[in-house]
Enzyme design. Structure first.
Site, PDB file in Angstrom:
ATOM      1  N   SER A 443       5.801   6.942  15.609  1.00  0.00           N
ATOM      2  CA  SER A 443       5.923   7.662  16.872  1.00  0.00           C
ATOM      3  C   SER A 443       7.301   8.310  16.979  1.00  0.00           C
ATOM      4  CB  SER A 443       5.633   6.703  18.038  1.00  0.00           C
ATOM      5  OG  SER A 443       5.569   7.390  19.263  1.00  0.00           O
ATOM      6  N   ASP A 494      -5.322  11.133  17.263  1.00  0.00           N
ATOM      7  CA  ASP A 494      -4.013  10.806  17.834  1.00  0.00           C
ATOM      8  C   ASP A 494      -3.400  12.020  18.525  1.00  0.00           C
ATOM      9  OD1 ASP A 494      -1.531   9.870  18.449  1.00  0.00           O
ATOM     10  OD2 ASP A 494      -0.984   9.291  16.413  1.00  0.00           O
TER      11      ASP A 494
END
Length: 670
Positions: A443, A494
């Protein structure tokens, strides 16, 4: 549709938002009316006690008042069901009904107060009657309190500052007045958003970096939301319509349209090696999150496994640990990586705005010095994420347009200074001089690790980086440069690798377009969308245009896409948005070459990831240039889900090592 105008100001509530809350209130009111009527009819002969006349009067008036309220709420629900999001004409009487409903709160409040007062006087009547009246008083106050909370939620601080002129009449304002109005709105909006951000992040230390992040985040939010006239439920309806529209398009594609190219044998062998490398280094990226992720992944046994090491007195070997007062982070890192404490060079859990935690460890299996950067896990990290404007980088590499996401660039620069200036990397390579440098992260940590690899490449030419679920943080020149030494891994739908300011602008326009062309009421869109999101089925193939019969039935012209986008700014065009500025918010790209793990078969819309099957393939960044809406757009970003998907892919590839095109040499960090 645009928010309703009540009492001379705009509210974050549309006239078609009252179907569900109105139905719920109607249900409570009808039950209360039936219970009060039953109480009165059954026990009216027992009201001859002292003070019984007051209670009898209270019940009769309450029944009449509830009947009026029920009729009013029923009318509101029926009117709210009419029309569509962009056809508010059939709901033009809603404002008057709301005024009537709000006016009824005054007698209801007075009567509920009187009922409470009379009961409190200790009237000696049948206990059932007294309890019933107390119940009706409590229900009335609960409904009124819920209404007050709702009013607070839908209050728009900028509602009284909108343009007093209709959207369709720009001739009332000259260009100078229009510019002054827009400037005032933008300034007020930024101030409101900055106050909101500071309130939400009140526990964040108020240093210079935090104040800069507050201003940057407020600027982003105020700019993004200032040019639309939509309420939150409109956006939710747009999401559900886009989700079903995407599935309709996906279902209509032929199999040969989905597969765009067939990789060669060398590419497949390289893919096998890089997937194995990702599988090996993912635990390091997960370990950087410390004990919270470890407990989340092991909810029943995690606390017992690391509990013995937590709160234990720190010995000299733990001097390399920074910001871990109780040793719980270090204990979870040891369990996640399977390494020994002597393999760790430095562990930092110092966490501030633009300053991310990281670990430096010796990986003897791959003969690498691994630097793992933690992803988003605190409000400070969220502020770093939301500092989305671009920032120029000073790199030794001969590159043009070295521009990156400001928050990621600041975080990478902080870790760079710690690694180089504090001598952490020098210490690591003095222990293992023959090892190579590998940077990993998930991330936000993936974005910082990738940018850190670019910064360190001149000093460490063999540096490699593995970015798991990275954000879009690099300008195209840096993105092209990073392909030689950075690999990104993205799972399924995602949303983070697809998230950027430019992509959010595209998403906003798609939402405006789809709701402007839908001919169904909002409550039907939301009901079908919830059912489809939870249980699947056939996506709703909503028409993109109103048919001729519905066009003739309109009592007010449609609010088109452009009308929803202007919010009282004459002469507005989509290109006027500061979010379209190529200098402040340029298009950004994920780092390096991209491995996409696509789900081939799953266990359901919210099924366990371990039951799904995935295939890995090389993907182009253009495939992630649009935000996809789906039930797994958030769960596919979680580090434990990514790790499970990698476990499945590697296990399947190992099982099929003898299959044509699936075998390959043992993987190594190249």
């Amino acid at each position: 549709m645009p928010g309703m105008v009540l009492f001379g100001r705009r509210w974050s509530l549309a006239s078609d938002d009252l179907v569900f809350p109105g139905t719920f209130e109607l249900f409570l009111r009808v039950l209360s009316w039936i219970a009060s009527l039953t109480l009165y009819l059954v026990h009216r002969r027992k009201l001859d006690c002292p003070g019984g006349a007051l209670l009898s009067t209270y019940l009769i008036v309450l029944l009449v008042l509830l009947a009026v309220i029920i009729c009013t709420v029923l009318a509101m629900v029926c009117v709210s069901m009419r029309g569509t999001i962009c056809n508010p004409g059939p709901r033009k009487s809603m404002a008057k009904l709301l005024y009537v409903r709000l006016a009824l709160f005054l007698p209801e409040m007075v009567w509920a107060s009187l009922g409470a007062f009379w009961v409190a006087k200790g009237i000696q009547c049948d206990k059932t009657v007294v309890i019933g009246i107390i119940t009706t008083v409590i229900v009335s106050w609960i409904v009124m309190a819920a209404t007050m909370v709702t009013i607070f939620i839908v209050f728009d601080p900028l509602g009284g500052m909108t343009s007093p002129h209709p959207l369709g009449c720009p001739e009332h304002l000259d260009s100078n007045s229009s510019n002054q109005l827009l400037t005032g709105l933008k300034t007020a909006a930024k101030s409101v958003w900055e106050t909101r951000v500071m309130f939400c992040c009140c526990c964040v230390v108020q240093d210079d970096n935090a104040r800069v992040a507050f201003s940057s985040t407020a600027d982003l939010f105020s700019t993004y939301f200032s040019d639309t006239d939509l309420v939150p439920s409109d956006i939710a309806a747009g999401f559900t319509l886009l989700h079903q529209q995407q599935d309709n398009i996906s279902n209509s594609l032929e199999p040969q349209e989905v597969v765009t190219h067939f990789p060669g044998q060398s590419q497949e062998a390289d893919l096998d090696a890089e997937v194995e490398n990702c599988h090996h280094f993912m635990p390091f990226a997960a370990a950087a999150y410390g004990w919270p992720l470890y407990i989340y992944r092991n909810p029943f046994t995690g606390l017992c496994r690391i509990g013995g090491d937590c709160c234990r007195s720190r010995e000299t070997e733990y001097d390399a640990v920074e910001g871990d007062q109780h040793n719980c982070h270090f204990a979870s890192i040891l369990k996640t990586t399977g390494l020994q404490y002597r393999d760790f060079i430095h562990i930092s859990f110092h966490d501030k705005v633009y300053e991310l935690p990281f670990i430096v460890v010796l990986d003897h299996r791959k003969e690498a010095v691994v630097v793992a950067v933690r992803g988003t896990m605190s409000l400070q990290d969220v502020l770093t994420d939301l500092s989305a404007e671009s920032e120029n980088l000073e790199l030794d590499a001969e590159l043009q347009d070295c521009v990156a996401h400001k928050g990621i660039a600041q975080a990478a620069r902080y870790i760079y200074c710690r690694l180089v200036n504090d001598g952490i990397l020098s210490q690591a390579f003095s222990v293992a001089p023959e090892y190579r440098l590998v940077l990993v992260g998930h991330s936000l940590g993936a974005g910082a690790a990738a940018l850190l690899a670019i910064m360190l490449r001149r000093a460490y030419p063999q540096v490699r980086a593995y970015a798991f679920s990275p954000p879009r943080g690099l300008l195209r020149s840096l993105y092209e440069h990073s392909k030689d030494f950075i690999v990104s891994l993205i799972l399924g739908m995602d949303v983070i690798p697809r998230l950027s300011v430019t992509n959010m602008e595209d998403l906003k326009r798609r939402i405006l377009r789809v709701i402007a062309n839908c001919n169904k009421p909002k409550y039907k869109i939301l009901l079908h969308g919830c059912w489809y999101g939870l249980f699947g089925g056939n996506p709703d193939n909503s028409p993109t245009e109103l048919d001729e019969a519905n066009q003739r039935a309109l009592t007010q012209p449609l609010l088109g896409e452009q009308s929803l986008l202007t919010r009282g700014s004459p002469g507005y065009s989509s290109s006027d948005s500061p979010l379209d500025s190529p200098t402040k918010y340029p298009p950004l790209y994920p780092p390096g070459r991209i491995i996409h793990l696509e789900e081939e078969s799953g266990s359901g819309r919210f099924g366990c990831c371990s039951a799904a099957r995935y295939r890995a393939r090389w993907a182009h960044e253009a495939e992630f240039g649009k935000i996809l809406i789906g039930p797994k757009m958030l769960t596919d970003h979680l580090p434990n889900i990514v790790n499970q998907a990698l476990d499945r892919v590697v296990a399947d590839r190992t099982a099929c090592v003898s299959c044509p095109g699936q075998g390959g040499p043992p993987a190594a960090v190249a």
